[in-house]
Design a protein around this motif. Structure first.
Motif, short mmCIF file in Angstrom:
data_model
loop_
_atom_site.label_atom_id
_atom_site.label_comp_id
_atom_site.label_asym_id
_atom_site.label_seq_id
_atom_site.Cartn_x
_atom_site.Cartn_y
_atom_site.Cartn_z
N GLU A 171 0.84 -1.21 0.00
CA GLU A 171 0.00 0.00 0.00
C GLU A 171 0.87 1.26 0.00
O GLU A 171 0.63 2.20 -0.75
N ARG A 172 1.88 1.24 0.88
CA ARG A 172 2.77 2.42 0.98
C ARG A 172 3.50 2.65 -0.33
O ARG A 172 3.62 3.78 -0.80
N GLU A 226 1.64 6.78 -6.61
CA GLU A 226 0.48 7.63 -6.92
C GLU A 226 0.84 9.10 -6.77
O GLU A 226 0.51 9.92 -7.63
N ALA A 249 1.14 4.08 -2.82
CA ALA A 249 0.81 5.48 -2.52
C ALA A 249 1.93 6.40 -2.99
O ALA A 249 1.67 7.49 -3.54
#
Ligand code: GLU
Length: 318
Positions: free
Chosen positions: A115-116, A122, A119
Motif C-alpha cells: 500500500e505504501r 500515486e 501510494a
C-alpha cells in the motif's frame, strides 16, 4: 527430462566469485505455495544455497503467496516440511521462525508495505486505474501465441478512468531500455514499455501482483542477488524499472539458470505430480539422491550421484 540447451559449466564458479560481492550479501528462495515443490524448485534451491554458501551470501526464505485465489496453507506447510527434509536451512526467516511467526517473510503479511509503495507511486503521478480484462487487451492488440503475454496498449491511461471504477491499478513505465548483466547469461537488454507495457500492480479483486510484490520485497528485504529460473528472465527489465520508480537506484544482481523440461520440452510445473518432491520421497528417494539427480538434470554435474544439501556449494566453487 533434460536441461535446456545452455547448461552451467563447472568453470562458472570462478566467474561468479569474481562478480559477486566478496561477502555479506543476501539472496532469497521465494516459492509460491500454489502446489507441491517439484524437481524444478529443487534446481532453484541448489543454485540459491549453493551459490550463497560458496560465495559468502545468506539465504532468506520468502513465501510468495500474493495470489490469494491459488495459494493454500497446506502447500505452505508442505514446502516448509520439504525444505527441512532436504536440509536446505534459510539463514533468515528459518523454517522454525517462519512457523512461529518470529521472522516470517510472507507476502500476505506485507499488504501495508505494498500500500505504501503504491501510494508513493500515486503521489509521483505514475498510477492509473485500469478496467481492462485480458480479453479487452487481446481485442486491441490481437491474439498472442500461447504462453506469451500481450503488451498492454495503454487504453485506460488514455481514458483516465474514475479511481472508484475498479481496484485494479497500473504503473506507467517510461519507454526506455534496461540493460543488466546476468551473472550467467551475460549482457541483456529489455524494453519493458514495448514488451509488456504499463505494469499491473493490483488486480480488480484487490490482489497484489507478482511483479509488484517481488520488487517491493526485494527492496525492503535488501536482497542483493536474485537467483531464479530463466522463465523469469523477461520479467527482469520491468522489475528493475519498477524498483527505480520506488527509489532503488542500484538494482539487485540477477542470475537466471536453466530450467528442467519434460521430454516434450515443456517446463516442469506443479501439475507434473510425478515430479513432486514428496511423491518422490514417498517412493523411497533420499534427499541426497534427489539433489544429485536434479544437479545432473540441469547440467551441474555429468552424472547423478548423492549430494547432501550441506555440500551443494561444491557444485559452484571452483
Ligand atoms: N515465486 C516465484 C516462483 O515460485 C519466484 C519469483 C522470483 O524468484 O522472482 O516461481
Amino acid at each position: 527430462m533434460r536441461a535446456s540447451s545452455h547448461t552451467i559449466a563447472r568453470s562458472t564458479g570462478a566467474l561468479l566469485g569474481d562478480r559477486l560481492p566478496a561477502s555479506g550479501w543476501r539472496t532469497r528462495f521465494a516459492p509460491a505455495p500454489t502446489g507441491y515443490l517439484h524437481l524444478g524448485h529443487l534446481v532453484n534451491a541448489i543454485h540459491v544455497w549453493g551459490i550463497a554458501r560458496a560465495f559468502g551470501g545468506s539465504v532468506l526464505l520468502r513465501v510468495e503467496d500474493h495470489d490469494r485465489t491459488r495459494c493454500k496453507p497446506e502447500y505452505e506447510n508442505a514446502l516448509l516440511e520439504d525444505l527441512e527434509w532436504l536440509g536446505f536451512a534459510p539463514d533468515e526467516g528459518s523454517v522454525a521462525e517462519f512457523r512461529t511467526g518470529v521472522t516470517r517473510h510472507r507476502q500476505s503479511d506485507n499488504g501495508d508495505a505494498y500500500e505504501r509503495a503504491l501510494a508513493g507511486l500515486e503521489r509521483a503521478g505514475r498510477v492509473y486505474p485500469c478496467t481492462c480484462s485480458r480479453r479487452d487487451v487481446l481485442r486491441v492488440v490481437g491474439d498472442v501465441p500461447a504462453g506469451e503475454e500481450p503488451c498492454y496498449p495503454g487504453t485506460c491511461r488514455l481514458a483516465q478512468r474514475d479511481p472508484d471504477a475498479t481496484r485494479a491499478r497500473r504503473v506507467q513505465l517510461d519507454a526506455e531500455s534496461v540493460r543488466f548483466d546476468d551473472l550467467l547469461l551475460g549482457a541483456q537488454e529489455q524494453r519493458p514499455a514495448a514488451q509488456c507495457g504499463d505494469v499491473l500492480v493490483r488486480d480488480r479483486f484487490g490482489h497484489w501482483t507478482y511483479q509488484f510484490g517481488v520488487v517491493v520485497d526485494d527492496f525492503d528485504q535488501q536482497v542483493d542477488v536474485v537467483i531464479r529460473g530463466e522463465d523469469l528472465l523477461n520479467s527482469t527489465g520491468r522489475q528493475v524499472l519498477l524498483g527505480r520508480l520506488l527509489g532503488r537506484d542500484k538494482p539487485p544482481q540477477y542470475l537466471h539458470h536453466p530450467l528442467l523440461r519434460t521430454a516434450e520440452g515443456r517446463k516442469l510445473s506443479k501439475a507434473d505430480a510425478d515430479t513432486s518432491l514428496r511423491e518422490l520421497r514417498l517412493g523411497g528417494a533420499t534427499a541426497a539422491a534427489l539433489i544429485g539427480e536434479a544437479a545432473a538434470q540441469c547440467g551441474l554435474i555429468a552424472q547423478a550421484r548423492p549430494i547432501d544439501a550441506a555440500h551443494v556449494a561444491t557444485l559452484f566453487a571452483s
